[in-house]
Design an enzyme around this catalytic site. Structure first.
Site, short mmCIF file in Angstrom:
data_model
loop_
_atom_site.label_atom_id
_atom_site.label_comp_id
_atom_site.label_asym_id
_atom_site.label_seq_id
_atom_site.Cartn_x
_atom_site.Cartn_y
_atom_site.Cartn_z
CB THR A 342 30.96 18.47 41.19
OG1 THR A 342 31.32 17.23 40.57
CG2 THR A 342 30.64 19.38 40.33
CG HIS A 394 16.86 32.61 36.37
ND1 HIS A 394 17.25 33.61 37.16
CD2 HIS A 394 17.17 32.79 34.94
CE1 HIS A 394 17.48 34.70 36.51
NE2 HIS A 394 17.29 34.39 35.00
#
Length: 433
Positions: A342, A394
């Site tokens: 993006t 994560h």
């Protein structure tokens, strides 16, 4: 005969859509393949076309949610087309009439133009007279009043600095030299009104997905900076030849996309996604490019971007972005991505923390390029610098992998020759390292 207009299937897993806007009204005569409505699904806005020509009858209201396959309108194919609906004969008759009356039309236009100029002059004179009348009663010195009338300025536009707010010669001169109308400096609004608008199906789905990402993933963001001078120099040197050869402009997105595909090969976890108790790793890079459209954020996907050359990446991005902005992109062109890029820099963003596009595990955020002082070989130099951000899940990507992934992208962009050798220095390839 009545032909039913049904909602087509926009794609797999989509069972219902919303009638965003009817482009015709009941009773209108529509042509075959004419766009009659825009429909919103939870992934895109699509067009609904008439399957035949005839008089249309709408069966559902705007904003109503209907199931895929539902009948939303009927077309009476026996209805007669209204006169002047586009037949070739009518066009020819109009053309003949235009030719026959061309001289008359020219005279009429001249007369109309003359009348318009007279009306404009009268309007201008009236406006000047009105301002002069206002200036008569204004609190101003005679010289200031004369200057205002001469320059067609109203006393209401000037803030007087004399005693009791009297307008002086200096006030008028300051206003004229500034060249700014106080009307233009006035703020917006002034009312206490508010309005409610229903969220589109696409906007509701985007909102739902964004919240779910924050709740269902262990999202973190790591940052770095990129010296864009090498890429900018390369682009400046070859952009004209590139466009001449391939017919498309050379932008920065192709370099970033190529760098991402090489980094994904080196760090496959960043290209993976969690599916229940398993992790899916992809041996290809389907890179989504976030595009702002009038209907909201859309993410068309470059299939097998790892196999594309820079000109192919640029051409495909341009094609998909245009379709997204025109509302003509398909569901298939927006599904199946493994990673997303993006670019908030096009709107002036200096730094941000992009949100992962589920079920993907990471997203790269690009930002604006700003001249900043950086250390180069022990000296301070002004270089064009971009901050980049990698948001990642994560649960599947460790900190070492995320930081190394982003650093590898930085290294390739600052040394473009590494893009040719899978992120390695040409010397390393030569030495077999």
């Amino acid at each position: 005969m009545a032909v039913e207009v049904k909602i087509p299937s926009p794609g797999e897993s989509i069972t219902e859509v919303e009638i965003a806007e009817w482009l015709v009204e009941s009773g209108d005569y529509v042509e075959r393949d004419q766009t009659i409505a825009e429909i919103d699904s939870d992934k895109a806005t699509l067009e609904l076309a008439a399957e035949d020509a005839g008089a249309i009858e709408l069966l559902v209201e705007e904003g109503e949610t209907v199931e895929v396959g539902a009948v939303v309108a009927k077309i009476d194919t026996d209805a007669e087309a209204p006169e002047g609906s586009g037949s070739g004969a009518d066009d020819k008759e109009e053309e003949k009439a235009d030719d026959g009356d061309s001289d008359k039309g020219s005279d009429d236009k001249k007369a109309a133009s003359s009348e318009k100029l007279k009306a404009d002059d009268k309007s201008a004179d009236k406006g000047s007279d009105q301002k002069a009348e206002e200036n008569k009663s204004a609190k101003a010195t005679p010289l200031a009043r004369e200057m205002m009338n001469k320059n067609d300025v109203s006393a209401k536009q000037i803030q007087g600095s004399g005693s009791g707010g009297k307008i002086t010669k200096n006030d008028v001169e300051s206003f004229l030299s500034g060249g700014i109308s106080t009307d233009a400096a006035q703020g917006w609004g002034g009312t206490r009104e508010k309005r409610r608008e229903k969220m589109s199906s696409l906007r509701r789905k985007v909102a739902e997905r964004l919240v779910s990402v924050k709740n269902d993933t262990a999202m973190l963001t790591t940052f770095n900076e990129v010296d864009m001078k090498p890429i900018m120099d390369l682009r400046a040197k070859y952009k004209d030849k590139f466009k001449e050869e391939f017919g498309t402009s050379l932008g920065f997105m192709s370099f970033f996309t190529k760098a991402v595909t090489e980094a994904l090969k080196a760090y496959p976890a960043v290209n993976g996604m969690i599916d229940g108790k398993e992790v899916i790793y992809h041996d290809y890079a389907d890179v989504g490019i976030a595009v702002s459209s009038p209907k909201g954020l859309m993410v068309p996907v470059l299939r097998n971007a790892e196999q594309m050359a820079l000109h192919e990446i640029e051409s495909e991005i341009k094609r998909l972005a245009r379709k997204a902005r025109d509302g003509k992109i398909t569901i298939d062109e927006m599904t199946g991505g493994t990673f997303t890029i993006t670019n908030g820099g096009v709107f002036g963003s200096m730094l941000s923390t992009p949100i992962i596009n589920p079920p993907q595990s990471a997203i790269l955020g690009m930002h604006n390029i700003v001249d900043r002082p950086i250390a180069v070989d022990g000296k301070v130099e002004i270089r064009p610098v971009m901050y980049v951000a990698l948001s990642y899940d994560h649960r599947i990507i460790d900190g070492k992998e995320s930081v190394s992934f982003l650093y590898m992208i930085k290294e390739m962009l600052e040394n473009p020759s590494k893009l040719v050798f899978s992120g390695k220095d040409p010397g390393e390839i030569l030495l077999g390292l």
